[in-house]
Design a protein around this motif. Structure first.
Motif, mmCIF file in Angstrom:
data_model
loop_
_atom_site.group_PDB
_atom_site.id
_atom_site.type_symbol
_atom_site.label_atom_id
_atom_site.label_comp_id
_atom_site.label_asym_id
_atom_site.label_seq_id
_atom_site.Cartn_x
_atom_site.Cartn_y
_atom_site.Cartn_z
ATOM 1 N N GLN A 141 0.816 -1.289 0.058
ATOM 2 C CA GLN A 141 -0.069 0.010 -0.064
ATOM 3 C C GLN A 141 0.815 1.241 -0.150
ATOM 4 O O GLN A 141 0.607 2.185 -0.641
ATOM 5 C CB GLN A 141 -1.129 0.057 1.233
ATOM 6 N N HIS A 142 1.979 1.281 0.901
ATOM 7 C CA HIS A 142 2.845 2.486 0.776
ATOM 8 C C HIS A 142 3.389 2.570 -0.362
ATOM 9 O O HIS A 142 3.407 3.656 -1.209
ATOM 10 C CB HIS A 142 3.850 2.172 1.807
ATOM 11 N N SER A 143 3.998 1.504 -1.104
ATOM 12 C CA SER A 143 4.757 1.576 -2.445
ATOM 13 C C SER A 143 3.424 2.057 -3.532
ATOM 14 O O SER A 143 3.917 2.584 -4.311
ATOM 15 C CB SER A 143 5.034 0.077 -2.846
ATOM 16 N N GLU A 144 2.280 1.311 -3.478
ATOM 17 C CA GLU A 144 1.248 1.819 -4.629
ATOM 18 C C GLU A 144 1.113 3.217 -4.501
ATOM 19 O O GLU A 144 0.547 3.731 -5.379
ATOM 20 C CB GLU A 144 0.142 1.040 -4.391
ATOM 21 N N SER A 145 1.217 4.002 -3.257
ATOM 22 C CA SER A 145 0.898 5.370 -3.333
ATOM 23 C C SER A 145 1.935 6.291 -4.193
ATOM 24 O O SER A 145 1.478 7.463 -4.411
ATOM 25 C CB SER A 145 1.251 5.987 -1.753
ATOM 26 N N ASN A 146 3.002 5.628 -4.648
ATOM 27 C CA ASN A 146 3.738 6.259 -5.474
ATOM 28 C C ASN A 146 3.754 5.572 -6.946
ATOM 29 O O ASN A 146 4.635 6.029 -7.713
ATOM 30 C CB ASN A 146 5.187 6.318 -4.827
ATOM 31 N N GLU A 147 2.747 4.602 -7.007
ATOM 32 C CA GLU A 147 3.011 3.613 -8.236
ATOM 33 C C GLU A 147 2.789 4.129 -9.417
ATOM 34 O O GLU A 147 3.363 4.026 -10.361
ATOM 35 C CB GLU A 147 2.230 2.513 -7.996
ATOM 36 N N THR A 148 1.868 5.347 -9.651
ATOM 37 C CA THR A 148 1.657 6.055 -10.826
ATOM 38 C C THR A 148 2.426 6.967 -11.201
ATOM 39 O O THR A 148 2.473 7.701 -11.959
ATOM 40 C CB THR A 148 0.115 6.513 -10.733
ATOM 41 N N LYS A 149 3.269 7.529 -10.182
ATOM 42 C CA LYS A 149 4.317 8.543 -10.349
ATOM 43 C C LYS A 149 5.464 8.097 -11.288
ATOM 44 O O LYS A 149 6.112 7.163 -10.860
ATOM 45 C CB LYS A 149 4.878 9.251 -9.063
ATOM 46 N N THR A 150 5.614 8.981 -12.139
ATOM 47 C CA THR A 150 6.710 8.870 -12.805
ATOM 48 C C THR A 150 7.948 9.581 -12.318
ATOM 49 O O THR A 150 7.737 10.904 -11.913
ATOM 50 C CB THR A 150 6.921 9.327 -14.327
ATOM 51 N N TRP A 151 9.170 9.136 -12.075
ATOM 52 C CA TRP A 151 10.345 9.754 -11.400
ATOM 53 C C TRP A 151 11.251 9.995 -12.397
ATOM 54 O O TRP A 151 11.686 8.997 -13.238
ATOM 55 C CB TRP A 151 11.078 8.577 -10.139
ATOM 56 N N VAL A 152 11.879 11.318 -12.366
ATOM 57 C CA VAL A 152 12.665 11.881 -13.317
ATOM 58 C C VAL A 152 13.809 12.309 -12.352
ATOM 59 O O VAL A 152 13.835 13.158 -11.751
ATOM 60 C CB VAL A 152 12.170 12.721 -14.130
ATOM 61 N N ILE A 153 15.185 11.735 -12.757
ATOM 62 C CA ILE A 153 16.271 12.329 -12.146
ATOM 63 C C ILE A 153 17.378 12.411 -13.560
ATOM 64 O O ILE A 153 17.702 11.382 -13.800
ATOM 65 C CB ILE A 153 17.067 11.396 -11.219
ATOM 66 N N ASP A 154 17.467 13.784 -13.567
ATOM 67 C CA ASP A 154 18.517 14.128 -14.930
ATOM 68 C C ASP A 154 17.928 13.454 -16.329
ATOM 69 O O ASP A 154 16.494 13.550 -16.363
ATOM 70 C CB ASP A 154 19.742 13.616 -14.601
ATOM 71 N N ASP A 155 18.476 12.580 -16.910
ATOM 72 C CA ASP A 155 17.918 12.019 -18.052
ATOM 73 C C ASP A 155 17.420 10.543 -17.762
ATOM 74 O O ASP A 155 17.075 9.602 -18.662
ATOM 75 C CB ASP A 155 18.778 11.788 -19.270
ATOM 76 N N LEU A 156 17.366 10.000 -16.614
ATOM 77 C CA LEU A 156 16.900 8.990 -15.979
ATOM 78 C C LEU A 156 15.447 8.925 -15.673
ATOM 79 O O LEU A 156 15.094 9.934 -15.041
ATOM 80 C CB LEU A 156 17.681 8.365 -14.938
ATOM 81 N N ILE A 157 14.425 8.006 -16.164
ATOM 82 C CA ILE A 157 13.024 8.183 -16.158
ATOM 83 C C ILE A 157 12.649 6.759 -15.652
ATOM 84 O O ILE A 157 13.131 5.539 -16.316
ATOM 85 C CB ILE A 157 12.301 8.568 -17.430
ATOM 86 N N ILE A 158 11.802 6.792 -14.573
ATOM 87 C CA ILE A 158 11.493 5.432 -13.866
ATOM 88 C C ILE A 158 9.849 5.559 -14.092
ATOM 89 O O ILE A 158 9.487 6.213 -13.602
ATOM 90 C CB ILE A 158 12.063 5.125 -12.473
ATOM 91 N N TYR A 159 9.295 4.309 -14.585
ATOM 92 C CA TYR A 159 8.038 4.058 -14.674
ATOM 93 C C TYR A 159 7.716 2.884 -13.658
ATOM 94 O O TYR A 159 7.743 1.621 -14.042
ATOM 95 C CB TYR A 159 7.593 3.854 -15.808
ATOM 96 N N PRO A 160 7.259 3.196 -12.507
ATOM 97 C CA PRO A 160 7.001 2.232 -11.625
ATOM 98 C C PRO A 160 5.819 1.265 -11.861
ATOM 99 O O PRO A 160 6.123 0.112 -11.621
ATOM 100 C CB PRO A 160 6.763 2.971 -10.173
ATOM 101 N N ASP A 161 4.550 1.786 -12.310
ATOM 102 C CA ASP A 161 3.678 1.052 -12.682
ATOM 103 C C ASP A 161 3.910 -0.020 -13.953
ATOM 104 O O ASP A 161 3.266 -1.081 -14.181
ATOM 105 C CB ASP A 161 2.339 1.675 -13.076
#
Length: 248
Positions: A141-161
């Motif tokens: 549940q804690h993880s899924e609170s961020n699940e739909t968020k796309t994380w961008v660090i410089d040119d790195l993109i993380i798609y959790p879902d």
């Protein structure tokens, strides 16, 4: 094999989890034991379906989406470890607990190498099973609170879902543990994470995860995320841990 008797537990975090929305699929070929576990889970407000062999289990997963898996290892047709591997080939998030009579450390390692979340040795107290289910559901549940968020660090993109990672528009192929490690570093937003914290979040402190294990996985990530790029994103704070940042 009979389970040790259990009395009903009421956990403080029950109110945060809608148990009626959690469908559990139980793989257990001992019908008496399977019935006992299912009856207990139903009494706690969960929905629980049963499968008595690996083929039946996989057929049920194609008919319905489940939110939790309980897997015995020694079952007919396809054993629980292979089932766990098949699940993880396309589903990195649904919690999996292995229920097994095997108490050897090598058996536990095999389970966690296939990305099981927990391992419970029979016979066990049903309340302990319930406690572990709640623990994993809270973590999810804690993880899924961020699940739909796309994380961008410089040119790195993380798609959790989607469990996808791109760097400079190049697809980076990560294992399930590598992805979990990268994601918690991203979610820390530049804060340093200790090895103990990483062990708890990614490995749940299972089968004596060592500091060397974490160092090895950090090196795996660096080879995939940083090696071919001038700007390094994964950093070490000596004596404290690791962090993810676009700092030069």
């Amino acid at each position: 094999m009979c389970l040790i008797g259990s009395q009903k537990f009421v956990y403080f975090y029950e109110k945060t989890i809608d148990k009626h929305m959690v469908d559990i699929l139980l793989l257990e070929d001992d019908k008496v034991l399977s019935k006992e576990i299912r009856s207990f889970l139903l009494s706690q407000g969960f929905t629980c379906d049963q499968a008595f062999d690996g083929i039946e289990f996989l057929a049920k997963t194609h008919q319905k989406k489940y939110g939790f898996y309980l897997l015995d290892i020694n079952v007919p047709k396809i054993n629980g470890l292979e089932i766990c591997k098949k699940i993880r080939s396309h589903d990195a998030l649904t919690p999996i607990i292995i229920l097994s009579a095997y108490d050897d450390i090598d058996d536990k390692k095999e389970a966690f190498l296939r990305a099981a979340d927990d391992y419970l040795v029979k016979p066990f107290v049903l309340d302990e099973l319930l406690m572990r289910i709640y623990s994993l559901l809270r973590r999810q549940q804690h993880s899924e609170s961020n699940e739909t968020k796309t994380w961008v660090i410089d040119d790195l993109i993380i798609y959790p879902d989607e469990a996808r990672v791109l760097r400079a528009n190049e697809e980076i192929n990560l294992t399930q543990k590598e992805f979990q490690l990268l994601l918690i570093l991203a979610q820390a937003k530049g804060r340093t994470l200790s090895k103990q914290h990483i062990s708890e979040e990614v490995w749940q402190n299972q089968f004596q995860t060592t500091q060397n294990t974490i160092e090895v996985y950090i090196n795996f990530l660096r080879k995939k995320i940083d090696k071919n790029f001038e700007n390094k994103l994964i950093h070490t704070r000596p004596g404290f841990g690791y962090y993810l940042s676009a700092e030069k």
